[in-house]
Design a protein around this motif. Structure first.
Motif, mmCIF file in Angstrom:
data_model
loop_
_atom_site.group_PDB
_atom_site.id
_atom_site.type_symbol
_atom_site.label_atom_id
_atom_site.label_comp_id
_atom_site.label_asym_id
_atom_site.label_seq_id
_atom_site.Cartn_x
_atom_site.Cartn_y
_atom_site.Cartn_z
ATOM 1 N N ILE A 79 0.623 -1.111 -0.117
ATOM 2 C CA ILE A 79 0.051 0.059 -0.195
ATOM 3 C C ILE A 79 0.764 1.469 -0.049
ATOM 4 O O ILE A 79 0.745 2.188 -0.789
ATOM 5 C CB ILE A 79 -0.897 0.123 1.194
ATOM 6 C CG1 ILE A 79 -1.991 -1.175 1.058
ATOM 7 C CG2 ILE A 79 -1.596 1.387 1.381
ATOM 8 C CD1 ILE A 79 -3.206 -1.013 2.289
ATOM 9 N N LEU A 80 1.806 1.355 0.913
ATOM 10 C CA LEU A 80 2.710 2.233 0.957
ATOM 11 C C LEU A 80 3.704 2.808 -0.384
ATOM 12 O O LEU A 80 3.567 3.832 -0.845
ATOM 13 C CB LEU A 80 3.761 2.467 1.835
ATOM 14 C CG LEU A 80 3.225 2.430 3.394
ATOM 15 C CD1 LEU A 80 4.291 2.273 4.404
ATOM 16 C CD2 LEU A 80 2.673 3.996 3.676
ATOM 17 N N MET A 81 3.737 1.665 -1.155
ATOM 18 C CA MET A 81 4.524 1.737 -2.506
ATOM 19 C C MET A 81 3.568 2.135 -3.443
ATOM 20 O O MET A 81 3.871 3.011 -4.215
ATOM 21 C CB MET A 81 5.346 0.555 -2.705
ATOM 22 C CG MET A 81 6.453 0.068 -1.656
ATOM 23 S SD MET A 81 7.771 1.557 -1.505
ATOM 24 C CE MET A 81 8.304 1.668 -3.029
ATOM 25 N N LEU A 82 2.485 1.891 -3.568
ATOM 26 C CA LEU A 82 1.400 2.292 -4.491
ATOM 27 C C LEU A 82 0.775 3.506 -4.293
ATOM 28 O O LEU A 82 0.564 4.286 -5.157
ATOM 29 C CB LEU A 82 0.300 1.198 -4.555
ATOM 30 C CG LEU A 82 0.543 -0.190 -5.033
ATOM 31 C CD1 LEU A 82 -0.642 -1.042 -4.827
ATOM 32 C CD2 LEU A 82 1.318 -0.290 -6.291
ATOM 33 N N VAL A 83 1.008 3.989 -2.836
ATOM 34 C CA VAL A 83 0.614 5.333 -2.599
ATOM 35 C C VAL A 83 1.625 6.310 -2.815
ATOM 36 O O VAL A 83 1.599 7.507 -3.360
ATOM 37 C CB VAL A 83 -0.033 5.390 -1.244
ATOM 38 C CG1 VAL A 83 -0.098 6.938 -0.806
ATOM 39 C CG2 VAL A 83 -1.365 5.025 -1.219
ATOM 40 N N LEU A 145 -3.505 -4.117 -8.783
ATOM 41 C CA LEU A 145 -2.903 -2.713 -8.772
ATOM 42 C C LEU A 145 -1.685 -2.765 -9.053
ATOM 43 O O LEU A 145 -0.891 -1.935 -9.701
ATOM 44 C CB LEU A 145 -3.235 -1.778 -7.418
ATOM 45 C CG LEU A 145 -4.759 -1.384 -7.297
ATOM 46 C CD1 LEU A 145 -4.993 -0.959 -5.674
ATOM 47 C CD2 LEU A 145 -5.387 -0.397 -8.167
ATOM 48 N N ILE A 146 -0.835 -3.728 -8.448
ATOM 49 C CA ILE A 146 0.424 -4.153 -8.978
ATOM 50 C C ILE A 146 0.458 -4.266 -10.373
ATOM 51 O O ILE A 146 1.438 -3.935 -11.134
ATOM 52 C CB ILE A 146 1.062 -5.013 -8.221
ATOM 53 C CG1 ILE A 146 1.378 -4.830 -6.674
ATOM 54 C CG2 ILE A 146 2.297 -5.580 -8.769
ATOM 55 C CD1 ILE A 146 1.737 -5.896 -5.822
ATOM 56 N N LEU A 147 -0.543 -5.089 -10.759
ATOM 57 C CA LEU A 147 -0.471 -5.516 -12.290
ATOM 58 C C LEU A 147 -0.904 -4.256 -12.994
ATOM 59 O O LEU A 147 -0.379 -4.146 -14.179
ATOM 60 C CB LEU A 147 -1.505 -6.775 -12.506
ATOM 61 C CG LEU A 147 -1.655 -7.238 -13.881
ATOM 62 C CD1 LEU A 147 -0.460 -7.733 -14.400
ATOM 63 C CD2 LEU A 147 -2.767 -8.475 -13.887
ATOM 64 N N ALA A 148 -1.739 -3.296 -12.627
ATOM 65 C CA ALA A 148 -1.796 -2.138 -13.100
ATOM 66 C C ALA A 148 -0.652 -1.239 -13.570
ATOM 67 O O ALA A 148 -0.562 -0.650 -14.664
ATOM 68 C CB ALA A 148 -2.896 -1.459 -12.505
ATOM 69 N N ALA A 156 -8.675 -1.139 -17.261
ATOM 70 C CA ALA A 156 -9.618 -2.249 -16.690
ATOM 71 C C ALA A 156 -9.094 -2.903 -15.437
ATOM 72 O O ALA A 156 -9.439 -3.256 -14.440
ATOM 73 C CB ALA A 156 -10.256 -3.323 -17.474
ATOM 74 N N VAL A 157 -7.737 -2.983 -15.519
ATOM 75 C CA VAL A 157 -6.982 -3.762 -14.542
ATOM 76 C C VAL A 157 -6.936 -2.845 -13.347
ATOM 77 O O VAL A 157 -7.417 -3.205 -12.140
ATOM 78 C CB VAL A 157 -5.586 -4.081 -14.889
ATOM 79 C CG1 VAL A 157 -4.626 -4.665 -13.722
ATOM 80 C CG2 VAL A 157 -5.716 -5.015 -16.051
ATOM 81 N N GLY A 161 -8.767 -3.150 -9.450
ATOM 82 C CA GLY A 161 -7.706 -3.169 -8.431
ATOM 83 C C GLY A 161 -8.443 -2.051 -7.425
ATOM 84 O O GLY A 161 -8.709 -2.448 -5.986
ATOM 85 N N LEU A 162 -9.137 -0.945 -7.846
ATOM 86 C CA LEU A 162 -9.568 0.047 -7.159
ATOM 87 C C LEU A 162 -10.871 -0.221 -6.588
ATOM 88 O O LEU A 162 -11.209 -0.218 -5.439
ATOM 89 C CB LEU A 162 -9.658 1.364 -7.975
ATOM 90 C CG LEU A 162 -8.333 2.055 -8.294
ATOM 91 C CD1 LEU A 162 -8.694 3.270 -8.869
ATOM 92 C CD2 LEU A 162 -7.676 2.527 -7.012
#
Length: 188
Positions: A79-83, A145-148, A156-157, A161-162
């Protein structure tokens, strides 16, 4: 006791820095693709460690201690890395979706503290079926979300995820309240 299930759990903890490194630069689609593969492997080991411990009759206190920690470390790091990783303001989780991520992180911290408190007074709080659904939604959301990040042109991915991130946040709030309600019965 270093049984195979405990080694699998430890492998998830050890893999987190590698996962973080792969997610460090959101413009690096290949890094996100490798991170997705690693994340899926970590998910498989999460399933296998519990399955093998029960099947082999090797459930241990170390495993019961480490497994939820490994899960929380992995979820929080992703989560921290995606944010937090930004390249020309292209973080994966942005805007109003930060609320869902925050709900998940806050619940994980609160439930960990509650479990520690209740453990100190010898009260066990079993994992509910709804909490297992929460975990499933959470893991699917973060994986999508990683795949996105690996497939930035496939909207769509990210949408999947969201959407599952919000589903996980709603289930997180419900199960967090359930745990809190149980815990309050044991507090002065």
């Amino acid at each position: 006791m270093l049984t195979l299930p405990n080694l699998l759990t430890l492998s998830r903890i050890v893999a987190v820095p590698l996962l973080v490194g792969l997610l460090w630069r959101p413009e690096w689609a290949l890094g996100y693709a490798v991170a997705f593969a690693l994340y899926c492997l970590m998910g498989v080991t999460d399933y296998l460690d519990g399955y093998l411990a029960r099947a082999q009759g090797t459930v241990s206190k170390l495993g019961q201690f480490l497994d939820p920690i490994a899960d929380k470390i992995m979820v929080a790091a992703v989560i921290l890395m995606l944010v937090g990783t930004r390249f020309e303001d292209r973080a994966i989780i942005t805007g109003v979706h930060l609320i869902a991520a925050l709900v998940i992180l806050l619940r994980e911290i609160a439930v960990s503290g509650l479990r520690e408190f209740l453990g100190g007074i010898q009260v066990s709080v079993p994992v509910s079926r709804l909490a297992k659904w929460k975990t499933t939604c959470q893991l699917v959301a973060l994986g999508a979300l990683i795949l996105a990040g690996a497939l930035p042109g496939v909207a769509a991915v990210k949408l999947v995820g969201l959407a599952t991130l919000w589903a996980a946040a709603v289930l997180t709030a419900i199960t967090g309240w359930d745990y809190l309600r149980i815990g309050l019965k044991h507090m002065d």
